[in-house]
Design an enzyme around this catalytic site. Structure first.
Site, PDB file in Angstrom:
ATOM      1  N   HIS A 215       0.757  -1.117   0.052  1.00 57.21           N
ATOM      2  CA  HIS A 215      -0.066   0.072   0.035  1.00 57.21           C
ATOM      3  C   HIS A 215       0.823   1.182  -0.088  1.00 57.21           C
ATOM      4  O   HIS A 215       1.455   1.484   0.846  1.00 57.21           O
ATOM      5  CB  HIS A 215      -1.000  -0.249   1.294  1.00 57.21           C
ATOM      6  CG  HIS A 215      -1.991   0.933   1.255  1.00 57.21           C
ATOM      7  ND1 HIS A 215      -2.546   1.615   2.140  1.00 57.21           N
ATOM      8  CD2 HIS A 215      -2.837   1.385   0.086  1.00 57.21           C
ATOM      9  CE1 HIS A 215      -3.558   2.442   1.919  1.00 57.21           C
ATOM     10  NE2 HIS A 215      -3.576   2.306   0.697  1.00 57.21           N
ATOM     11  N   ASP A 219      -4.761   5.295   4.067  1.00 59.50           N
ATOM     12  CA  ASP A 219      -6.419   5.543   3.786  1.00 59.50           C
ATOM     13  C   ASP A 219      -6.860   6.229   5.169  1.00 59.50           C
ATOM     14  O   ASP A 219      -6.628   5.953   6.509  1.00 59.50           O
ATOM     15  CB  ASP A 219      -7.019   4.188   3.760  1.00 59.50           C
ATOM     16  CG  ASP A 219      -6.659   3.633   2.262  1.00 59.50           C
ATOM     17  OD1 ASP A 219      -6.078   4.280   1.443  1.00 59.50           O
ATOM     18  OD2 ASP A 219      -7.094   2.431   1.989  1.00 59.50           O
ATOM     19  N   HIS A 294     -13.633   6.421   0.681  1.00 57.05           N
ATOM     20  CA  HIS A 294     -12.250   6.850   1.659  1.00 57.05           C
ATOM     21  C   HIS A 294     -11.434   7.827   0.937  1.00 57.05           C
ATOM     22  O   HIS A 294     -11.561   7.908  -0.204  1.00 57.05           O
ATOM     23  CB  HIS A 294     -11.610   5.605   2.186  1.00 57.05           C
ATOM     24  CG  HIS A 294     -10.907   5.079   1.183  1.00 57.05           C
ATOM     25  ND1 HIS A 294     -11.350   4.324   0.014  1.00 57.05           N
ATOM     26  CD2 HIS A 294      -9.557   5.094   0.884  1.00 57.05           C
ATOM     27  CE1 HIS A 294     -10.432   3.851  -0.720  1.00 57.05           C
ATOM     28  NE2 HIS A 294      -9.308   4.122  -0.341  1.00 57.05           N
ATOM     29  N   HIS A 296      -7.572   8.232  -0.093  1.00 53.46           N
ATOM     30  CA  HIS A 296      -6.201   7.253  -0.105  1.00 53.46           C
ATOM     31  C   HIS A 296      -5.120   8.612  -0.365  1.00 53.46           C
ATOM     32  O   HIS A 296      -5.061   9.431  -1.350  1.00 53.46           O
ATOM     33  CB  HIS A 296      -6.020   6.769  -1.673  1.00 53.46           C
ATOM     34  CG  HIS A 296      -4.409   6.170  -1.710  1.00 53.46           C
ATOM     35  ND1 HIS A 296      -4.232   4.859  -1.045  1.00 53.46           N
ATOM     36  CD2 HIS A 296      -3.645   6.636  -2.581  1.00 53.46           C
ATOM     37  CE1 HIS A 296      -2.937   4.869  -1.699  1.00 53.46           C
ATOM     38  NE2 HIS A 296      -2.623   5.732  -2.488  1.00 53.46           N
TER      39      HIS A 296
END
Length: 322
Positions: A215, A219, A294, A296
């Protein structure tokens, strides 16, 4: 006739008269003496009564003690949307400015003086109440004047009140002030990309769903339509659709790093625009490759993909409490 006293014979009536006269004289002598003594005795002096009509002076009233000084009043302020420590310090005339306000409320605000939230209660310091006037000593009581003869009472005629003009009050509603970014010693401050941040998937989590194998950002759990903020001052270098990122905005910050926002439902800035810390740049959403709404968020050392660094560590290093 021999030369010796001879008793002269007097009639009985003469003798009785002489005896009576002698006896009366003997009785009258002490009575006359007593009366004469009383006549020559001085009468006892009577106590004099005061003819003064002046009333006794009343004792002077004791001086009253001054009222104790009022205790300092502790003042506070509840943060509302758009507030900053600088604005509050200016509006409430806090001595020492926002720095003094922050030091007094460090336990409430936290490590970052640039990040305050609605509902927080800030102490503004104690202000002394106005000192009470010392009571003046009572004036001595003047002697009462003799009562004047009562005057006949005259009944005053009723006064007709003048008509009053109704007062119209105009209520003006203050417009909400536009929040301004706070600067510390001339350097742009840093803020969280969303208010009241709540973290979701952390930076660096491994997984096949990411082309880099991990990742590349962090988030923030927010619903669609949540306002997104520039974390610091800079220039917008991307504003549009970014494929898997959906609608994205990328800002080149003053220190040369790049802040990237992905999956936006709405973009509020354009390429080349200069933004300041805390300025709204768009709204969160669920565009691109996502499983739900959400934000990012990435921090990159370059403008392209694959130059990512830990965004949470970067923000914390700049005083943002997350």
């Amino acid at each position: 006739m021999p030369a010796q006293a001879r008793r002269i014979a007097l009639p009985r009536a003469a003798r009785i008269g002489i005896a009576t006269a002698v006896t009366g004289a003997a009785f009258a002598l002490p009575l006359v003496t007593a009366i004469s003594a009383q006549a020559h005795t001085a009468p006892a002096a009577k106590p004099q009564q005061s003819n003064s009509s002046t009333a006794d002076a009343a004792p002077a009233a004791a001086p009253q003690q001054a009222a104790p000084a009022a205790a300092p009043v502790e003042q506070s302020y509840q943060v509302v949307g758009g507030d900053t420590l600088s604005k509050i310090a200016d509006a409430k005339q806090v001595e020492g400015g926002w720095q003094a306000l922050y030091e007094q409320n460090r336990s409430v605000v936290g490590a970052n003086p640039n990040l305050i939230f609605p509902g927080q209660k800030l102490a503004l310091g104690a202000k002394a109440a106005a000192p009470a006037e010392a009571a003046k000593p009572a004036a001595p009581v003047a002697p009462a004047a003799p009562a004047a003869a009562p005057k006949p009472v005259q009944t005053a005629k009723p006064v007709k009140p003048a008509p009053q003009t109704p007062v119209q009050t105009k209520i003006e509603v203050a417009k909400p002030a536009t929040p301004a970014p706070v600067t510390v010693a001339g350097v742009a401050s840093y803020v969280s990309p969303v208010a009241s941040p709540k973290l979701g998937t952390a930076y660096g989590v491994a997984g096949s769903m990411w082309s880099s194998g991990h990742h590349t950002g962090a988030d923030f759990v927010v619903s669609t339509g949540t306002p997104l903020r520039a974390v610091a001052g800079g220039t917008v270098v991307k504003a549009g659709n970014g494929g898997a990122y959906g609608n994205e905005v990328e800002i080149k910050l003053a220190d040369g790093k790049y802040a990237q926002y992905a999956h936006l439902s709405s973009i509020g800035v354009r390429i080349g625009q200069t933004v300041t810390a805390g300025q709204q740049i768009g709204l969160s959403g669920a565009t691109g490759n996502v499983t739900g709404p959400h934000l990012h968020f990435e921090i990159r050392t370059g403008a392209g993909y694959g130059t990512d660094v830990n965004p949470i560590a970067y923000l914390r290093a700049h005083g943002v409490a997350i």
